[in-house]
Design an enzyme around this catalytic site. Structure first.
Site, PDB file in Angstrom:
ATOM      1  N   ASP A 165      44.055  44.640  42.899  1.00  0.00           N
ATOM      2  CA  ASP A 165      43.739  46.045  43.131  1.00  0.00           C
ATOM      3  C   ASP A 165      44.399  46.947  42.105  1.00  0.00           C
ATOM      4  O   ASP A 165      45.351  46.566  41.433  1.00  0.00           O
ATOM      5  CB  ASP A 165      44.219  46.468  44.523  1.00  0.00           C
ATOM      6  CG  ASP A 165      43.337  45.937  45.632  1.00  0.00           C
ATOM      7  OD1 ASP A 165      42.548  45.012  45.387  1.00  0.00           O
ATOM      8  OD2 ASP A 165      43.461  46.439  46.765  1.00  0.00           O
ATOM      9  N   HIS A 335      47.996  42.853  43.055  1.00  0.00           N
ATOM     10  CA  HIS A 335      47.794  44.093  42.311  1.00  0.00           C
ATOM     11  C   HIS A 335      48.056  43.909  40.818  1.00  0.00           C
ATOM     12  O   HIS A 335      48.904  43.116  40.432  1.00  0.00           O
ATOM     13  CB  HIS A 335      48.729  45.192  42.830  1.00  0.00           C
ATOM     14  CG  HIS A 335      48.469  45.591  44.246  1.00  0.00           C
ATOM     15  ND1 HIS A 335      48.949  44.878  45.319  1.00  0.00           N
ATOM     16  CD2 HIS A 335      47.763  46.631  44.763  1.00  0.00           C
ATOM     17  CE1 HIS A 335      48.552  45.458  46.440  1.00  0.00           C
ATOM     18  NE2 HIS A 335      47.837  46.526  46.136  1.00  0.00           N
TER      19      HIS A 335
END
Length: 452
Positions: A165, A335
């Site tokens: 992400d 992430h």
């Protein structure tokens, strides 16, 4: 701590008031499966993609780009200010609003957040959970029958749905070399012959478009992660449309593709937001395992010990090896936020590859075409069941929004991180809130596992 966009909201939005209720619907009627039909986002049809993009998925074994990114820029004057709540009065946003059937948008109230950005759960009955609010109940199956379940795991045990992400990760100082900014992670994935699913923040792609171009050329899959990373249930209906519209637009202008997938920041989604996303061509993807890597010390990070995150990875590996992880595969939240998260991803990927079948989310879900443009067909685990109208879209798709699929490159600094109180272990709701991992097993046992 990661950045949050806090909105002062004073009214409860039911659908869209009188002006929206009269707007024409173009999302179609329910299909034979009962799910509301989707159409290709016509309000992006005038977007002209940048030059210099790949036009198809790289073939198996083909060399992919590596090294320094080309100097690619995008005109910021055509877009909202990065990291600010985008406006809703543009022609494009208004066209997207007009295309939604607002009678199919549940009347869930707009949520509020405190000064720290934490959602307020007061007054919401998580047991009844009338709007399938993930943040409070970890619900992944909408309470309305015309929306599909969220994708939150991989059906086959042993699969590891790899996702990152908040990208693309921009240099700390624009225009200056940064060891950890993209294409650092993308080059590492390529060197290990690994594909992944990337959830892009529109603001980051606008300011670093060269990384998005690289990602597509590398065979990575790009999905939506909103424009400014707010908890989406705190957005009004029109604001939610704007968050999706501007992110879809910049992805299409940079890469030439229009994603059918999105992930809510912090996992914050309910049936109101799901319906808006679905009618804008987007399927909701959550996760069932959270590394909490965003909370490690680093730029925009927190104070979680990296040893704790190491323990999560080792625990998942041990469970798979000893046979206790045998119910389903997983979609795992990681992430590309900063040096800490990228280095942690690089540390564990080779070991994961020896234990799991590490694949992008669309691959374990047998989704061959994760974009509305049909020029990109990706490998799947069961190619015989993968069609152009796979589980991202449960109805025949309309014609692509553009005749040509001219794809561009983009890269951008990452900020913000996804987590929920349930996933991160913080107490942000009433006692009895389920942890994500425990919920997954219970959902599978209860027959709630999504298996399209």
């Amino acid at each position: 701590m990661f950045a949050k966009q806090i909105l002062a909201l004073s009214t409860i939005v039911a659908m869209v008031s009188a002006q929206s209720s009269s707007l024409p619907a173009s999302s179609g009627t329910p299909t034979s499966s009962g799910v509301l039909a989707q159409t290709s986002p016509a309000w992006l049809s005038t977007v002209t993609p940048m030059a210099g993009n790949v036009l198809a998925v790289p073939s198996a074994g083909a060399a992919v780009p590596s090294g320094a990114l080309a100097a690619v820029t995008l005109s910021a004057t055509d877009y909202p200010t990065p990291w600010e709540v985008p406006p809703t009065n543009s022609t494009g946003v208004q066209a997207a609003i007009a295309a939604i059937d607002w009678t199919k948008v549940p009347a869930a109230p707009v949520r509020t957040a405190n000064a720290n950005g934490d959602l307020t759960f007061t007054g919401y009955d998580a047991n009844a959970d009338p709007y399938c609010w993930w943040s409070d109940s970890n619900c992944v199956k909408p309470k309305v029958d015309y929306l599909p379940s969220d994708i939150y795991n991989c059906p086959n045990p042993g699969d590891w749905g790899l996702s990152y992400d908040d990208g693309p990760l921009n240099p700390d100082t624009p225009g200056k070399a940064d060891q950890w900014a993209e294409p650092q992670l993308y080059d590492f994935l390529a060197a290990h012959n690994q594909k992944a699913t990337l959830f892009y923040i529109g603001s980051n792609l606008l300011t670093f478009p060269a990384a998005g171009q690289r990602a597509l050329a590398d065979g990575l899959t790009i999905c939506v992660h909103t424009w400014s990373h707010p908890p989406m249930t705190t957005q009004t209906n029109d604001q939610a449309v704007a968050q999706f519209y501007w992110t879809l637009r910049v992805i299409k202008e940079v890469t030439g593709v229009t994603p059918k997938c999105w992930r809510p920041p912090y996992g914050d989604v309910d049936d109101r937001i799901r319906s808006i996303a679905w009618q804008m061509g987007l399927r909701t993807i959550i996760w069932d395992e959270d590394t909490n890597d965003w909370n490690m010390p680093g730029t925009g990070g927190g104070n979680l010990s990296p040893n704790t995150v190491d323990g999560y990875f080792q625990g998942w590996i041990d469970a798979r090896k000893n046979g206790t992880d045998n119910v389903s595969g997983h979609v795992v939240l990681e992430h590309e936020l900063n040096n800490a998260t990228v280095s942690m991803a690089e540390k564990w990927l080779p070991t994961l590859q020896t234990t799991f079948n590490v694949v992008p989310v669309h691959e374990c879900q047998n989704i061959s075409q994760p974009y509305w443009e049909t020029g990109f067909t990706y490998p799947t685990e069961n190619a015989a069941n993968a069609t152009t109208t796979t589980s991202m879209s449960l109805a025949p798709s309309a014609a692509p929004t553009s005749a040509s699929v001219d794809v561009a490159s983009a890269s951008a600094a990452s900020a913000g991180a996804d987590s929920s109180a349930a996933a991160s272990g913080t107490a942000n709701s009433a006692a009895g809130k389920l942890a994500v991992g425990a919920f997954t097993v219970a959902a599978v046992i209860a027959g709630a596992m999504f298996n399209l």
